[in-house]
Design a protein around this motif. Structure first.
Motif, PDB file in Angstrom:
ATOM      1  N   GLY A 153       0.746  -1.162  -0.052  1.00 27.60           N
ATOM      2  CA  GLY A 153      -0.136   0.045   0.031  1.00 27.60           C
ATOM      3  C   GLY A 153       0.789   1.216  -0.034  1.00 27.60           C
ATOM      4  O   GLY A 153       0.371   2.239   0.406  1.00 27.60           O
ATOM      5  N   THR A 154       2.068   1.122  -0.629  1.00 31.12           N
ATOM      6  CA  THR A 154       3.046   2.486  -0.418  1.00 31.12           C
ATOM      7  C   THR A 154       3.041   3.003  -1.901  1.00 31.12           C
ATOM      8  O   THR A 154       3.765   4.243  -2.039  1.00 31.12           O
ATOM      9  N   GLY A 155       2.451   2.532  -3.109  1.00 33.24           N
ATOM     10  CA  GLY A 155       2.401   2.947  -4.248  1.00 33.24           C
ATOM     11  C   GLY A 155       3.689   2.441  -4.922  1.00 33.24           C
ATOM     12  O   GLY A 155       3.728   2.619  -6.129  1.00 33.24           O
ATOM     13  N   ARG A 156       4.664   1.596  -4.310  1.00 33.94           N
ATOM     14  CA  ARG A 156       5.643   1.123  -5.079  1.00 33.94           C
ATOM     15  C   ARG A 156       5.541  -0.269  -5.154  1.00 33.94           C
ATOM     16  O   ARG A 156       5.096  -1.205  -4.411  1.00 33.94           O
ATOM     17  N   LEU A 157       5.367  -0.869  -6.619  1.00 32.55           N
ATOM     18  CA  LEU A 157       4.892  -2.232  -7.034  1.00 32.55           C
ATOM     19  C   LEU A 157       5.975  -3.140  -6.802  1.00 32.55           C
ATOM     20  O   LEU A 157       7.197  -2.661  -7.174  1.00 32.55           O
ATOM     21  N   VAL A 158       5.719  -4.133  -6.614  1.00 36.15           N
ATOM     22  CA  VAL A 158       6.735  -5.279  -6.052  1.00 36.15           C
ATOM     23  C   VAL A 158       7.106  -5.970  -7.497  1.00 36.15           C
ATOM     24  O   VAL A 158       5.874  -5.890  -8.515  1.00 36.15           O
ATOM     25  N   LYS A 159       7.958  -6.527  -7.701  1.00 35.61           N
ATOM     26  CA  LYS A 159       8.144  -7.390  -9.188  1.00 35.61           C
ATOM     27  C   LYS A 159       7.356  -8.853  -9.052  1.00 35.61           C
ATOM     28  O   LYS A 159       7.255  -9.537  -8.049  1.00 35.61           O
ATOM     29  N   ALA A 160       6.707  -9.109  -9.909  1.00 36.85           N
ATOM     30  CA  ALA A 160       6.024 -10.204 -10.305  1.00 36.85           C
ATOM     31  C   ALA A 160       6.826 -11.292 -10.116  1.00 36.85           C
ATOM     32  O   ALA A 160       6.508 -12.441  -9.399  1.00 36.85           O
ATOM     33  N   THR A 161       8.168 -11.426 -10.364  1.00 35.84           N
ATOM     34  CA  THR A 161       9.117 -12.278 -10.508  1.00 35.84           C
ATOM     35  C   THR A 161       9.304 -12.806  -8.971  1.00 35.84           C
ATOM     36  O   THR A 161      10.045 -13.492  -8.637  1.00 35.84           O
ATOM     37  N   ASP A 162       9.152 -11.813  -7.982  1.00 34.60           N
ATOM     38  CA  ASP A 162       9.510 -11.791  -6.677  1.00 34.60           C
ATOM     39  C   ASP A 162       8.417 -12.431  -5.767  1.00 34.60           C
ATOM     40  O   ASP A 162       8.677 -12.868  -4.589  1.00 34.60           O
ATOM     41  N   LEU A 163       7.410 -13.091  -6.549  1.00 32.22           N
ATOM     42  CA  LEU A 163       6.324 -13.703  -5.793  1.00 32.22           C
ATOM     43  C   LEU A 163       6.054 -15.068  -6.179  1.00 32.22           C
ATOM     44  O   LEU A 163       6.183 -15.396  -7.356  1.00 32.22           O
ATOM     45  N   THR A 164       5.950 -16.022  -5.264  1.00 24.33           N
ATOM     46  CA  THR A 164       5.792 -17.491  -5.387  1.00 24.33           C
ATOM     47  C   THR A 164       4.572 -17.853  -4.446  1.00 24.33           C
ATOM     48  O   THR A 164       4.520 -17.269  -3.477  1.00 24.33           O
ATOM     49  N   LEU A 165       4.058 -19.122  -4.738  1.00 24.44           N
ATOM     50  CA  LEU A 165       3.025 -19.843  -3.957  1.00 24.44           C
ATOM     51  C   LEU A 165       3.449 -20.883  -3.485  1.00 24.44           C
ATOM     52  O   LEU A 165       4.106 -21.860  -4.238  1.00 24.44           O
ATOM     53  N   GLY A 166       3.201 -21.173  -2.232  1.00 22.84           N
ATOM     54  CA  GLY A 166       3.557 -22.539  -1.658  1.00 22.84           C
ATOM     55  C   GLY A 166       5.111 -23.033  -1.499  1.00 22.84           C
ATOM     56  O   GLY A 166       5.906 -22.232  -2.066  1.00 22.84           O
ATOM     57  N   SER A 167       5.307 -24.115  -0.646  1.00 21.22           N
ATOM     58  CA  SER A 167       6.659 -24.428  -0.559  1.00 21.22           C
ATOM     59  C   SER A 167       7.275 -25.001  -1.528  1.00 21.22           C
ATOM     60  O   SER A 167       8.534 -25.061  -1.771  1.00 21.22           O
ATOM     61  N   ALA A 168       6.442 -25.166  -2.732  1.00 19.50           N
ATOM     62  CA  ALA A 168       7.098 -25.537  -4.184  1.00 19.50           C
ATOM     63  C   ALA A 168       7.570 -24.245  -4.962  1.00 19.50           C
ATOM     64  O   ALA A 168       8.095 -24.306  -6.148  1.00 19.50           O
ATOM     65  N   SER A 169       7.293 -23.037  -4.434  1.00 20.15           N
ATOM     66  CA  SER A 169       7.497 -21.919  -5.025  1.00 20.15           C
ATOM     67  C   SER A 169       7.004 -21.912  -6.496  1.00 20.15           C
ATOM     68  O   SER A 169       7.690 -21.571  -7.476  1.00 20.15           O
ATOM     69  N   CYS A 170       5.619 -22.130  -6.570  1.00 18.85           N
ATOM     70  CA  CYS A 170       4.999 -22.072  -8.064  1.00 18.85           C
ATOM     71  C   CYS A 170       4.748 -20.550  -8.387  1.00 18.85           C
ATOM     72  O   CYS A 170       4.801 -19.697  -7.682  1.00 18.85           O
ATOM     73  N   VAL A 209      24.119  -3.905  -2.218  1.00 19.67           N
ATOM     74  CA  VAL A 209      24.298  -3.545  -0.829  1.00 19.67           C
ATOM     75  C   VAL A 209      22.897  -3.388  -0.126  1.00 19.67           C
ATOM     76  O   VAL A 209      22.853  -3.513   1.116  1.00 19.67           O
ATOM     77  N   ILE A 210      22.071  -3.075  -0.636  1.00 18.71           N
ATOM     78  CA  ILE A 210      20.499  -2.503   0.059  1.00 18.71           C
ATOM     79  C   ILE A 210      19.314  -3.058  -0.752  1.00 18.71           C
ATOM     80  O   ILE A 210      19.532  -3.566  -1.763  1.00 18.71           O
ATOM     81  N   VAL A 211      18.339  -3.204   0.310  1.00 17.51           N
ATOM     82  CA  VAL A 211      16.834  -3.618  -0.353  1.00 17.51           C
ATOM     83  C   VAL A 211      16.025  -2.837   0.119  1.00 17.51           C
ATOM     84  O   VAL A 211      16.122  -2.028   1.018  1.00 17.51           O
ATOM     85  N   ARG A 212      14.952  -2.421  -0.788  1.00 16.32           N
ATOM     86  CA  ARG A 212      14.185  -1.448  -0.418  1.00 16.32           C
ATOM     87  C   ARG A 212      12.811  -1.690   0.324  1.00 16.32           C
ATOM     88  O   ARG A 212      12.006  -1.121   0.757  1.00 16.32           O
ATOM     89  N   THR A 213      12.515  -3.158   0.227  1.00 17.81           N
ATOM     90  CA  THR A 213      11.310  -3.784   0.986  1.00 17.81           C
ATOM     91  C   THR A 213      11.622  -4.817   1.793  1.00 17.81           C
ATOM     92  O   THR A 213      12.629  -5.525   1.628  1.00 17.81           O
TER      93      THR A 213
END
Length: 298
Positions: free
Chosen positions: A28-45, A93-97
């Motif tokens: 809810g910050t207006g900063r969109l996350v990358k779709a490639t950084d999202l996975t589902l389940g322990s199998a990382s679908c 060096v850094i991450v933003r989220t």
């Protein structure tokens, strides 16, 4: 609920699969996350679709796919999985989220007809159900702040209080009073695992209320004899970076017409009086909360 920054993750529980829609404005910050950084389940679908116009990512998975787990309760089949967000570094060096894990559950009734084998119903035939009709049904639920309904999420911030409600459905049984014998918090579903923290112990002493700077206590009076409510200040285990804690409680019942005793009680520590006090019964039944010997009466 439609996926939007206010409700960034929406789940549709379909007959044989779940559809998870994630708004890329996950925080809810207006900063969109990358779709490639999202996975589902322990199998990382990985997601099956994304919409640039709506800013959403969609996962579709069979109920037993992507490493989901199945939990059986007397009335429901509950398929559980997690949506994981693991941000790729902006540079070396850094991450933003922050990383995030969102628990996802789909509940299906065990005692209804279904048209698919995907859910694998496990209900018993009618004749065997009759034989266990007199069994007691215990439940432990997270409630909202005014106790009016079950809490929709299981997330808490440190500084908040968990509102927990224990119930028993006794059917045609003689009137019963419910007690919480003990409650243990652990980092895994195994209640004997380490580290562990018993916040109710000694046959009904809410020992967490004895700690400094806590307001943990049983709610008195009860709304009804077969219900017991209590509040526990939110906590996490020292040195643990995870945000998931399992709570396991042992519930029991005692005839309403019998007086509470040191083995059947609900006692809170009153910091103002510096004394233990029971929800019902005489004050002496709580004395063993201080001596830590509640095995013997008196």
């Amino acid at each position: 609920q439609a996926a939007a920054p206010l409700h960034p993750v929406a789940v549709q529980c379909q007959e044989a699969q779940m559809v998870v829609t994630v708004h890329r404005d996950l925080f809810g910050t207006g900063r969109l996350v990358k779709a490639t950084d999202l996975t589902l389940g322990s199998a990382s679908c990985l997601p099956v679709a994304q919409s640039a116009v709506e800013g959403t990512v969609t996962f579709v998975a069979g109920l037993r796919e992507c490493g989901s787990s199945l939990q059986l309760t007397p009335d429901s089949l509950i398929y559980k999985t997690n949506l994981s967000y693991k941000p790729s570094p902006a540079n070396l060096v850094i991450v933003r989220t922050n990383a995030a894990v969102v628990p996802i559950e789909c509940h299906y009734p065990r005692k209804s007809n279904v048209s698919s084998n995907a859910i694998q119903p496990t209900w018993a035939p009618f004749y065997s159900t009759l034989a266990v009709e007199e069994k007691l049904k215990f439940s432990l639920r997270l409630m909202n702040g005014d106790w009016s309904s079950e809490k929709h999420s299981n997330g808490f911030q440190l500084g908040e209080s968990l509102h927990l409600q224990a119930d028993v459905a006794s059917g045609n049984h003689a009137p019963l009073r419910l007690f919480v014998d003990n409650c243990v918090a652990t980092l895994s579903p195994d209640r004997s695992s380490s580290p562990r923290y018993a916040f109710i112990d000694l046959s009904g002493c809410l020992v967490d209320g004895r700690s400094e700077d806590t307001t943990s206590a049983f709610i008195s009076p009860r709304p009804r004899q077969e219900t017991l409510q209590f509040m526990v200040d939110a906590f996490r285990f020292a040195g643990d970076n995870g945000n998931l804690i399992y709570i396991t409680c042992h519930l029991k019942v005692f005839p309403v017409d019998q007086a509470p005793d040191p083995l059947n009680k609900a006692c809170s520590f009153n910091k103002a009086s510096n004394l233990w006090a029971p929800v019902e019964g005489t004050a002496d039944i709580c004395s063993c909360c201080e001596t830590s010997n509640c095995l013997l009466h008196g």
